[in-house]
Design a protein around this motif. Structure first.
Motif, mmCIF file in Angstrom:
data_model
loop_
_atom_site.group_PDB
_atom_site.id
_atom_site.type_symbol
_atom_site.label_atom_id
_atom_site.label_comp_id
_atom_site.label_asym_id
_atom_site.label_seq_id
_atom_site.Cartn_x
_atom_site.Cartn_y
_atom_site.Cartn_z
ATOM 1 N N ASN A 1 30.641 -90.192 -1.933
ATOM 2 C CA ASN A 1 32.089 -90.071 -2.112
ATOM 3 C C ASN A 1 32.467 -89.146 -3.271
ATOM 4 O O ASN A 1 33.637 -88.832 -3.463
ATOM 5 C CB ASN A 1 32.712 -91.450 -2.365
ATOM 6 N N ALA A 2 31.465 -88.701 -4.039
ATOM 7 C CA ALA A 2 31.753 -87.930 -5.251
ATOM 8 C C ALA A 2 31.289 -86.487 -5.116
ATOM 9 O O ALA A 2 30.210 -86.203 -4.592
ATOM 10 C CB ALA A 2 31.073 -88.577 -6.455
ATOM 11 N N ALA A 3 32.121 -85.587 -5.592
ATOM 12 C CA ALA A 3 31.755 -84.179 -5.717
ATOM 13 C C ALA A 3 31.936 -83.774 -7.167
ATOM 14 O O ALA A 3 32.828 -84.280 -7.863
ATOM 15 C CB ALA A 3 32.616 -83.302 -4.813
ATOM 16 N N VAL A 4 31.090 -82.865 -7.645
ATOM 17 C CA VAL A 4 31.114 -82.451 -9.043
ATOM 18 C C VAL A 4 31.589 -81.011 -9.149
ATOM 19 O O VAL A 4 31.093 -80.122 -8.441
ATOM 20 C CB VAL A 4 29.722 -82.594 -9.691
ATOM 21 N N GLY A 5 32.542 -80.791 -10.029
ATOM 22 C CA GLY A 5 32.960 -79.442 -10.379
ATOM 23 C C GLY A 5 32.719 -79.210 -11.854
ATOM 24 O O GLY A 5 32.468 -80.149 -12.613
ATOM 25 N N VAL A 6 32.782 -77.960 -12.289
ATOM 26 C CA VAL A 6 32.508 -77.650 -13.685
ATOM 27 C C VAL A 6 33.528 -76.663 -14.226
ATOM 28 O O VAL A 6 33.818 -75.648 -13.591
ATOM 29 C CB VAL A 6 31.062 -77.130 -13.868
ATOM 30 N N PHE A 7 34.087 -77.007 -15.377
ATOM 31 C CA PHE A 7 34.871 -76.073 -16.179
ATOM 32 C C PHE A 7 33.991 -75.723 -17.381
ATOM 33 O O PHE A 7 33.849 -76.534 -18.306
ATOM 34 C CB PHE A 7 36.188 -76.712 -16.628
ATOM 35 N N PRO A 8 33.361 -74.558 -17.391
ATOM 36 C CA PRO A 8 32.346 -74.241 -18.396
ATOM 37 C C PRO A 8 32.951 -73.845 -19.743
ATOM 38 O O PRO A 8 33.372 -72.712 -19.945
ATOM 39 C CB PRO A 8 31.590 -73.074 -17.758
ATOM 40 N N CYS A 9 32.953 -74.786 -20.659
ATOM 41 C CA CYS A 9 33.551 -74.570 -21.981
ATOM 42 C C CYS A 9 32.511 -74.638 -23.093
ATOM 43 O O CYS A 9 32.865 -74.790 -24.260
ATOM 44 C CB CYS A 9 34.627 -75.624 -22.248
ATOM 45 N N GLY A 10 31.224 -74.551 -22.743
ATOM 46 C CA GLY A 10 30.172 -74.682 -23.744
ATOM 47 C C GLY A 10 29.781 -73.355 -24.361
ATOM 48 O O GLY A 10 30.414 -72.319 -24.144
ATOM 49 N N SER A 11 28.689 -73.375 -25.132
ATOM 50 C CA SER A 11 28.229 -72.171 -25.808
ATOM 51 C C SER A 11 27.332 -71.324 -24.924
ATOM 52 O O SER A 11 27.233 -70.111 -25.119
ATOM 53 C CB SER A 11 27.485 -72.548 -27.094
ATOM 54 N N GLY A 12 26.661 -71.943 -23.942
ATOM 55 C CA GLY A 12 25.749 -71.195 -23.085
ATOM 56 C C GLY A 12 26.266 -70.993 -21.673
ATOM 57 O O GLY A 12 26.305 -69.885 -21.159
ATOM 58 N N ASN A 13 26.660 -72.084 -21.021
ATOM 59 C CA ASN A 13 27.200 -72.048 -19.653
ATOM 60 C C ASN A 13 26.260 -71.328 -18.686
ATOM 61 O O ASN A 13 26.672 -70.486 -17.889
ATOM 62 C CB ASN A 13 28.578 -71.377 -19.653
ATOM 63 N N ASP A 14 24.979 -71.684 -18.746
ATOM 64 C CA ASP A 14 23.976 -70.986 -17.937
ATOM 65 C C ASP A 14 24.076 -71.305 -16.459
ATOM 66 O O ASP A 14 23.831 -70.439 -15.618
ATOM 67 C CB ASP A 14 22.570 -71.340 -18.432
ATOM 68 N N PHE A 15 24.405 -72.543 -16.112
ATOM 69 C CA PHE A 15 24.390 -72.925 -14.697
ATOM 70 C C PHE A 15 25.311 -72.039 -13.866
ATOM 71 O O PHE A 15 24.943 -71.594 -12.786
ATOM 72 C CB PHE A 15 24.775 -74.394 -14.542
ATOM 73 N N VAL A 16 26.523 -71.776 -14.350
ATOM 74 C CA VAL A 16 27.484 -71.027 -13.543
ATOM 75 C C VAL A 16 27.128 -69.545 -13.437
ATOM 76 O O VAL A 16 27.687 -68.831 -12.600
ATOM 77 C CB VAL A 16 28.924 -71.193 -14.063
ATOM 78 N N ARG A 17 26.197 -69.050 -14.265
ATOM 79 C CA ARG A 17 25.768 -67.652 -14.145
ATOM 80 C C ARG A 17 25.159 -67.389 -12.765
ATOM 81 O O ARG A 17 25.313 -66.303 -12.209
ATOM 82 C CB ARG A 17 24.745 -67.302 -15.227
ATOM 83 N N THR A 18 24.470 -68.374 -12.230
ATOM 84 C CA THR A 18 23.874 -68.230 -10.904
ATOM 85 C C THR A 18 24.944 -68.025 -9.840
ATOM 86 O O THR A 18 24.697 -67.412 -8.807
ATOM 87 C CB THR A 18 23.027 -69.476 -10.569
ATOM 88 N N LEU A 19 26.158 -68.497 -10.108
ATOM 89 C CA LEU A 19 27.248 -68.456 -9.132
ATOM 90 C C LEU A 19 28.311 -67.416 -9.479
ATOM 91 O O LEU A 19 29.381 -67.414 -8.890
ATOM 92 C CB LEU A 19 27.886 -69.842 -9.030
ATOM 93 N N GLY A 20 28.024 -66.553 -10.441
ATOM 94 C CA GLY A 20 28.936 -65.448 -10.705
ATOM 95 C C GLY A 20 29.571 -65.429 -12.077
ATOM 96 O O GLY A 20 30.278 -64.487 -12.411
ATOM 97 N N GLY A 21 29.352 -66.452 -12.890
ATOM 98 C CA GLY A 21 29.865 -66.404 -14.243
ATOM 99 C C GLY A 21 31.010 -67.343 -14.522
ATOM 100 O O GLY A 21 31.518 -68.056 -13.652
ATOM 101 N N ARG A 22 31.480 -67.324 -15.755
ATOM 102 C CA ARG A 22 32.376 -68.333 -16.289
ATOM 103 C C ARG A 22 33.823 -68.209 -15.824
ATOM 104 O O ARG A 22 34.472 -69.226 -15.531
ATOM 105 C CB ARG A 22 32.320 -68.261 -17.822
ATOM 106 N N GLU A 23 34.363 -67.004 -15.758
ATOM 107 C CA GLU A 23 35.811 -66.829 -15.642
ATOM 108 C C GLU A 23 36.402 -67.501 -14.402
ATOM 109 O O GLU A 23 37.424 -68.175 -14.473
ATOM 110 C CB GLU A 23 36.163 -65.344 -15.661
ATOM 111 N N ILE A 24 35.759 -67.315 -13.253
ATOM 112 C CA ILE A 24 36.318 -67.876 -12.020
ATOM 113 C C ILE A 24 36.330 -69.404 -12.072
ATOM 114 O O ILE A 24 37.202 -70.055 -11.480
ATOM 115 C CB ILE A 24 35.543 -67.363 -10.793
ATOM 116 N N PHE A 25 35.395 -69.995 -12.830
ATOM 117 C CA PHE A 25 35.329 -71.453 -12.923
ATOM 118 C C PHE A 25 36.372 -72.028 -13.879
ATOM 119 O O PHE A 25 36.568 -73.235 -13.922
ATOM 120 C CB PHE A 25 33.920 -71.888 -13.356
ATOM 121 N N MET A 26 37.048 -71.174 -14.628
ATOM 122 C CA MET A 26 38.106 -71.641 -15.514
ATOM 123 C C MET A 26 39.485 -71.544 -14.872
ATOM 124 O O MET A 26 40.498 -71.839 -15.515
ATOM 125 C CB MET A 26 38.084 -70.844 -16.820
ATOM 126 N N ASN A 27 39.544 -71.156 -13.609
ATOM 127 C CA ASN A 27 40.804 -70.998 -12.890
ATOM 128 C C ASN A 27 41.139 -72.298 -12.144
ATOM 129 O O ASN A 27 40.461 -72.651 -11.174
ATOM 130 C CB ASN A 27 40.692 -69.823 -11.917
#
Length: 308
Positions: free
Chosen positions: A83-109
């Protein structure tokens, strides 16, 4: 659909919690929806909050608001919860996971995130807790352990913290004796032994604030990418680090005598020496570790326009 934002108030170089919460309130004031803002108060609290929210039943989106450590806690609490899905708003110092998916900016929208789609991705099971991005054991895990001393210093990015830690560890123990057993994508088992700088299991591609350790890894293929680097002579290391950082090592002839690269479902590492095992930045000391793929264990929210 409920939205639960699990916010690490200490993530990043400055406190972004208040700013983020104001954005979340404004978004829901305009678009409606049942939501909750939860601040983590201690290590492991994000996992407990995610598990509690999922256990309430009904569809829920759990948003990890912080760095890779915050994401790790949230996915550990949500793994295998249908029943659960996980999303991420990358606000850390590294934010490595979202690099695989294109980077930080789109995930902050906010708009693109809430119009996104949840897809199943793999995770990594270890003897010390599950992970979602990259696990490693040996020298680079020592670097990840050491970098926690630097990443909260003023003006020190995640990448710089990793580089400072790398420089310090370089003058310490460079390699460990390891016996490594790999189960490859066809189920065949092979063993390697000797002195290795590190053994890595990649579900994602990036770690260490911008090092592309597993450049060919895919998040939803039911496999992990295994990278072993044997101990090189000291004089060669300066010529190798940049290429490794850029993810060029898999196909670079300069690594041919040092590199073991396989794709598979399980890797087991043993040593007579105590080593550091790194699971998405969470480090423990051990003489034995196993990394095993967990196919489709997590439902990850991809922002509108992002594809695996």
């Amino acid at each position: 659909m409920r939205d639960v934002y699990i916010i690490n108030p200490k993530a990043g170089k400055k406190n972004t919690a208040v700013f983020f919460m104001e954005r979340a309130k404004a978004f829901h004031a305009a678009h409606g929806g049942d939501y909750a803002l939860c601040l983590t108060q201690r290590e492991g609290h994000g996992e407990a909050l995610a598990r509690e929210a999922a256990a309430q039943g009904g569809p829920v989106r759990l948003w990890a608001v912080g760095g890779d450590g915050t994401l790790l806690e949230v996915v550990r609490g949500a793994a295998n919860c249908e029943n659960a899905a996980v999303g991420v708003f990358p606000c850390g110092s590294g934010n490595d996971f979202v690099r695989t998916l294109g980077g930080r900016e789109i995930f902050m929208n906010f708009e693109r995130q809430h119009r996104g789609t949840a897809v199943p991705i793999d995770m990594i099971r270890t003897e010390h807790g599950d992970a979602v991005n990259i696990c490693s054991l040996g020298f680079d895990a020592k670097v990840a352990d050491e970098m926690t001393r630097y990443k909260h210093l003023p003006a020190v990015s995640g990448e710089l913290a990793y580089t400072l830690s790398l420089a310090k560890c370089f003058f310490g123990k460079l390699a460990d004796p390891m016996t490594v057993t790999i189960t490859d994508e066809n189920g065949a088992v092979e063993r390697h032994s000797g002195e290795f700088m590190f053994a890595l299991a990649g579900n994602g591609r990036w770690y260490g604030g911008g090092y592309c350790g597993a450049p060919k890894a895919q998040l939803a293929d039911g496999l992990l990418d295994f990278v072993l680097i044997r101990r090189p002579p000291y004089y060669r290391i300066p010529f190798l680090v940049g290429r490794y950082k850029r993810g060029e090592h898999i196909d670079d002839a300069r690594f041919a005598d040092l590199l073991v690269y396989r794709r598979g479902t399980r890797i087991e590492i043993e040593s007579t020496a105590e080593m550091v095992s790194n699971m998405d930045g969470n480090c423990v000391r051990t003489r034995r570790e196993t990394y095993t793929v967990m196919p489709g264990a997590l439902r990850l929210i991809l922002p509108e326009g992002v594809r695996l």
